[in-house]
Design a protein around this motif. Structure first.
Motif, PDB file in Angstrom:
ATOM      1  N   UNK A   1     -17.181 -35.533 -24.105  1.00 37.52           N
ATOM      2  CA  UNK A   1     -18.286 -35.018 -24.928  1.00 37.52           C
ATOM      3  C   UNK A   1     -17.862 -34.911 -26.386  1.00 37.52           C
ATOM      4  N   UNK A   2     -16.654 -34.378 -26.606  1.00 35.59           N
ATOM      5  CA  UNK A   2     -16.197 -34.230 -27.987  1.00 35.59           C
ATOM      6  C   UNK A   2     -15.798 -35.572 -28.610  1.00 35.59           C
TER       7      UNK A   2
ATOM      8  N   UNK B   1      -0.825 -25.887 -14.318  1.00 34.61           N
ATOM      9  CA  UNK B   1       0.256 -25.782 -15.296  1.00 34.61           C
ATOM     10  C   UNK B   1       0.343 -27.061 -16.130  1.00 34.61           C
TER      11      UNK B   1
ATOM     12  N   UNK C   1      -2.128 -26.956 -18.791  1.00 33.45           N
ATOM     13  CA  UNK C   1      -1.692 -26.041 -19.849  1.00 33.45           C
ATOM     14  C   UNK C   1      -0.691 -26.729 -20.766  1.00 33.45           C
TER      15      UNK C   1
ATOM     16  N   UNK D   1      -3.768 -23.910 -24.182  1.00 36.01           N
ATOM     17  CA  UNK D   1      -4.468 -22.871 -23.429  1.00 36.01           C
ATOM     18  C   UNK D   1      -6.000 -23.011 -23.420  1.00 36.01           C
ATOM     19  N   UNK D   2      -6.566 -23.811 -24.314  1.00 33.30           N
ATOM     20  CA  UNK D   2      -8.026 -23.920 -24.373  1.00 33.30           C
ATOM     21  C   UNK D   2      -8.468 -25.263 -24.893  1.00 33.30           C
TER      22      UNK D   2
ATOM     23  N   UNK E   1     -12.006 -26.753 -26.966  1.00 35.17           N
ATOM     24  CA  UNK E   1     -13.245 -26.250 -27.565  1.00 35.17           C
ATOM     25  C   UNK E   1     -14.399 -26.417 -26.576  1.00 35.17           C
ATOM     26  N   UNK E   2     -15.304 -25.465 -26.583  1.00 35.45           N
ATOM     27  CA  UNK E   2     -16.344 -25.481 -25.559  1.00 35.45           C
ATOM     28  C   UNK E   2     -17.443 -26.485 -25.908  1.00 35.45           C
ATOM     29  N   UNK E   3     -18.269 -26.760 -24.885  1.00 33.60           N
ATOM     30  CA  UNK E   3     -19.471 -27.561 -25.087  1.00 33.60           C
ATOM     31  C   UNK E   3     -20.599 -26.558 -25.265  1.00 33.60           C
ATOM     32  N   UNK E   4     -21.365 -26.679 -26.329  1.00 33.75           N
ATOM     33  CA  UNK E   4     -22.488 -25.766 -26.490  1.00 33.75           C
ATOM     34  C   UNK E   4     -23.468 -25.944 -25.350  1.00 33.75           C
TER      35      UNK E   4
ATOM     36  N   UNK F   1     -21.119 -23.406 -19.513  1.00 30.01           N
ATOM     37  CA  UNK F   1     -21.324 -21.968 -19.331  1.00 30.01           C
ATOM     38  C   UNK F   1     -20.017 -21.204 -19.216  1.00 30.01           C
ATOM     39  N   UNK F   2     -18.893 -21.906 -19.196  1.00 33.99           N
ATOM     40  CA  UNK F   2     -17.623 -21.203 -18.987  1.00 33.99           C
ATOM     41  C   UNK F   2     -16.600 -21.600 -20.055  1.00 33.99           C
ATOM     42  N   UNK F   3     -15.482 -20.877 -20.024  1.00 40.02           N
ATOM     43  CA  UNK F   3     -14.372 -21.174 -20.908  1.00 40.02           C
ATOM     44  C   UNK F   3     -13.598 -22.363 -20.353  1.00 40.02           C
TER      45      UNK F   3
ATOM     46  N   UNK G   1     -10.454 -23.844 -19.785  1.00 36.55           N
ATOM     47  CA  UNK G   1      -9.047 -23.460 -19.830  1.00 36.55           C
ATOM     48  C   UNK G   1      -8.356 -24.001 -18.583  1.00 36.55           C
TER      49      UNK G   1
ATOM     50  N   UNK H   1      -6.768 -22.785 -16.134  1.00 38.16           N
ATOM     51  CA  UNK H   1      -6.911 -22.091 -14.852  1.00 38.16           C
ATOM     52  C   UNK H   1      -8.357 -21.702 -14.599  1.00 38.16           C
TER      53      UNK H   1
END
Lengths: 299, 511
Positions: A57-58, A109, A112, A117-118, A120-123, A209-211, A213, A215
């Motif tokens: 998406x990005x 892992x 990670x 750790x993250x 960027x989210x999808x709006x 709808x979620x982070x 990440x 895990x």
């Protein structure tokens, strides 16, 4: 407060709750429900789907295309996983449990280490609309619709296609299926790959709808297992649909009245009671009931 | 730049030697035969003079100084743990390269910034006959040095390493699992024999390991912001606490948006106690908590909570949500069209939700922070630059990462002051009124409660997730433990106080 908006809000919450359970359980329905593999890497398969969707998406791929893409990426990954590892553990439930747990640790892992750790989210696509005091997210309504479509598609796949017939035969009695000319190894690979692909698909659908990440998958594992186990193995698709609906029907009003902590407690209690009185899940109980009715009609 | 030479803290035993000498003098003057007295005190005197030497001998031990560090490098809390781990690595690297942060045992307060002031001092009456009138002293025109703003606060320490030894970081992964935290704490204390332990993200993790820390009298830094109240002789809490974060932001929000507050909090000791503080404090500034909801850490679908908030119609929402799952609240609430102003003590400054989620999910989020990467001071820009030179791929530097960073430097300062790594002596040095110039501003370690005063800024995100600051408090004291009478210098304690133990709060509540 007006009653109509409240009722609509409760219906909306019920719909989204049921869709959440169903989507969380989607891949596991096939892998645990049909193949009887306790797949603890289920959450990580969803994570793979969500990561694929997010990264593509990005990179500029339209959202819906990236969702479809994540189905195929997760399915391909599932096929490799089946050929390399899971294949060796058919019929050894506890062995499969430990090995998939190991796979889940490696994947989490690994994500990670590779992606940090993250991501960027999808709006969340689609806007919101309001009625009375309440406002609703359009995307969640789309998820409810997609869940219904997926139910139909799965039903069609397993009841109206040659693959569905052969898969059901293989899962019921592999030796017999083999002697009738079914290529059972391919069926196993295909089925596991389908389950993984579906997990990836729902991971991608829930991704906005979620982070995002490494895990993130773990949040879906408990709801997924509860949904599948409560649903039972007699008819996995009907079972998952029924248990999603029942669990959401318990969680929504109690959560609304007493807060999400009470909602979660009520949900777990409901699961406990259902498994106690229907040890083989809702679908087995339903099947028994319909069989009895059919038997009664014939008499 | 003048180099401070750290003075060595006088070992306790030495003072005792002087005392016994004085007693000997007094005794002889009173006519006790000197010879008899000497035989009686010989043992004491020898012990008193030899003990500090023993201590010095142990301090001169070769091998690195070990700092134990536990954070969650995997699992639900890895987003915060990795930052804190990198902060510790950066601080240790700087210590080994001969650097330290400015500061010392100079007490509270610190260097500030240039400012505007009036052209002349205020004059009573100001030429008028009405003496009740006080002239402002003219327009605020003269710009001058109110305080000095440091370009950077990292200065030479005068040695590489600490006390002539290298500093080594031993940093296992707590895996977001309290049981593993306990195992690792035992291992670090008993096997690695760390000189100092820096650890702890959630209050649940801290409370899981604190009994072990106390059992072995381990010097322990807890660097998180938290709900406050820990009065523990072995523990130094360097993060901001409720009276520094909750009270200023609640006060501001009630003034700006109105009195009706909906609290949605993570369901464990941090969320419960911070919510209790908010509930206790809100009536003092004219607010009212209309509803409190506690959300289990595993919950990630917030549809029902969002509907409940809409049904309650608050003026603003106080969000105390923790972990990866719970931060899903923000995009979900934005997608459902929830547009209430929000306040928090944890979000944004530690989980950088404003960077992770699509705008405008965090629009009108207010948070009183002691650190946030966007702080526009020269010293912070220098710190941020140093950080990204070492960790170019990091996504963000959060509040807790900064706390860990200055805490490790603070440990080095205290050990240098003590002249030893002996933990009891270092604890005494930490209780000597140390201040340290952290990237946030001056931080003062208040000796009696083992908590820090902080430079607090009220940060807010706009619809495009740009951060700006709407209020500043250059030094807020951690006053509540002092209020309930904690003085760890005089009386050792190992407990956590909760607001219910203080009648102050129930006095104002409108129940």
């Amino acid at each position: 407060m007006d009653v109509a908006p409240l009722v609509l809000s409760l219906l909306y919450q019920f719909g989204t709750g049921a869709a959440f359970f169903f989507l969380a359980a989607l891949g596991l329905v096939v892998i645990l429900g049909m193949m009887n593999i306790i797949n603890l890497a289920h959450g990580e398969l969803m994570m793979i789907g969500a990561y694929t969707a997010t990264i593509t998406y990005h990179a500029g791929v339209p959202f819906w295309l990236s969702v479809i893409l994540s189905f195929f990426v997760a399915a391909a990954f599932g096929a490799v996983l089946e050929l390399l590892i899971v294949r060796r553990f058919y019929g050894r439930e506890l062995g499969a449990l430990v090995v998939t747990w190991g796979v889940s640790l490696v994947l989490g892992q690994g994500a990670l280490l590779f992606f940090g750790p993250f991501l960027p989210s999808i709006g969340i696509p689609g806007g919101s609309f309001s009625y009375g005091d309440f406002s609703f997210s359009a995307y969640w309504l789309i998820l409810v619709l997609i869940s219904l479509l997926l139910i139909l598609a799965l039903w069609w796949l397993y009841n109206r296609t040659p693959y569905g017939l052969q898969a059901k035969a293989t899962m019921q009695n592999a030796e017999m299926a083999k002697s009738l000319g079914v290529r059972t190894p391919q069926i196993y690979t295909l089925t596991f790959s389908l389950g993984a692909g579906l997990a990836g698909l729902s991971g991608a659908l829930l991704a906005p709808t979620v982070t995002i990440a490494p895990f993130m998958g773990q949040q879906f594992v408990a709801p997924a297992f509860i949904t599948v186990v409560v649903g039972g193995a007699a008819n996995v698709i009907a079972g998952a649909v029924a248990s999603s609906a029942v669990l959401a029907a318990v969680k929504t009003p109690i959560g609304m009245a007493f807060g999400s902590f009470s909602g979660t407690v009520a949900l777990l209690f409901a699961a406990l009671i259902i498994i106690r009185i229907m040890p083989n899940g809702i679908s087995a109980a339903l099947q028994k009931y319909f069989n009895r009715r059919a038997g009664g009609a014939m008499r | 730049m003048t180099k401070r030479k750290d003075t060595t803290l006088k070992p306790e035993a030495e003072t005792k030697t002087q005392d016994s000498a004085a007693v000997a003098e007094a005794a002889t003057s009173k006519g006790i035969p000197r010879r008899t007295f000497m035989t009686g005190t010989a043992a004491t005197v020898t012990a008193a003079t030899v003990l500090p030497n023993l201590r010095m001998a142990r301090a001169a031990e070769t091998g690195p100084i070990k700092i134990g560090h536990i954070e969650d490098l995997s699992g639900n809390l890895a987003v915060y743990g990795v930052q804190k781990y990198h902060a510790a690595l950066l601080a240790v690297k700087e210590i080994n390269e001969g650097k330290t942060l400015k500061g010392g045992p100079v007490g509270s307060g610190g260097v500030g910034f240039t400012s505007n002031f009036a052209a002349s001092p205020p004059v009573m009456g100001a030429g008028d006959k009405d003496l009740k009138y006080v002239d402002k002293g003219g327009a605020l025109s003269n710009s001058g040095m109110a305080f000095v703003e440091d370009e950077d606060v990292l200065v030479d320490s005068g040695e590489s390493g600490l006390l002539g030894r290298e500093v080594e970081l031993i940093a296992p992964d707590g895996q977001s699992n309290n049981n593993i935290w306990q195992q690792l704490t035992r291992k670090l204390i008993l096997e690695d024999k760390v000189d100092c332990l820096v650890a702890g993200f959630t209050s649940a993790e801290r409370e899981a390991i604190r009994p072990i820390v106390d059992q072995y009298k381990q010097l322990f830094f807890y660097t998180n912001q938290y709900e406050g109240g820990v009065a523990d002789s072995n523990t130094f809490c360097t993060g901001a606490i409720v009276e520094q974060q909750v009270i200023p932001v609640v006060d501001y929000m009630i003034q700006k948006f109105g009195p009706r507050v909906y609290t949605i909090a993570a369901d464990y000791n941090f969320g419960q106690l911070t919510a209790a503080w908010t509930k206790a404090f809100a009536p003092l500034v004219g607010g009212e908590i209309i509803e409190e909801e506690f959300v289990p850490l595993s919950v990630s679908d917030f549809t029902t909570s969002i509907a409940r908030i809409q049904a309650a119609k608050p003026d603003w929402v106080f969000t105390l949500l923790v972990g990866t799952n719970q931060s899903n609240y923000y995009p979900q609430a934005a997608a459902a069209g929830l547009e209430y102003p929000m306040a928090s003590t944890v979000n944004m400054a530690q989980g950088y939700e404003h960077r992770r989620f699509k705008a405008p999910s965090l629009n009108r989020m207010y948070n009183c922070v002691n650190y946030i990467e966007e702080i526009p001071t020269a010293r912070n820009r220098a710190f941020v630059k140093r950080w990204y030179e070492m960790f170019p791929d990091d996504p963000y530097i959060g509040q807790m990462a900064q706390n860990t960073y200055f805490s490790v430097h603070l440990y080095a300062k205290a050990a240098r002051l003590a002249g030893t790594t002996d933990q009891e002596t270092v604890k005494k040095a930490l209780e000597s009124g140390l201040s340290i110039e952290a990237p946030e501003g001056a931080v003062f370690l208040e000796p009696s409660t083992h908590h820090c005063s902080h430079y607090i800024r009220l940060a807010t995100a706009d619809a495009n997730h740009n951060v700006s600051f709407v209020r500043e408090w250059p030094s807020i004291q951690p006053w509540w433990l002092q209020r309930v009478g904690v003085n760890l210098v005089k009386h050792k304690e190992y407990k956590q106080y909760i607001p219910d133990e203080d009648p102050f709060f129930s006095m104002f509540s409108k129940s």
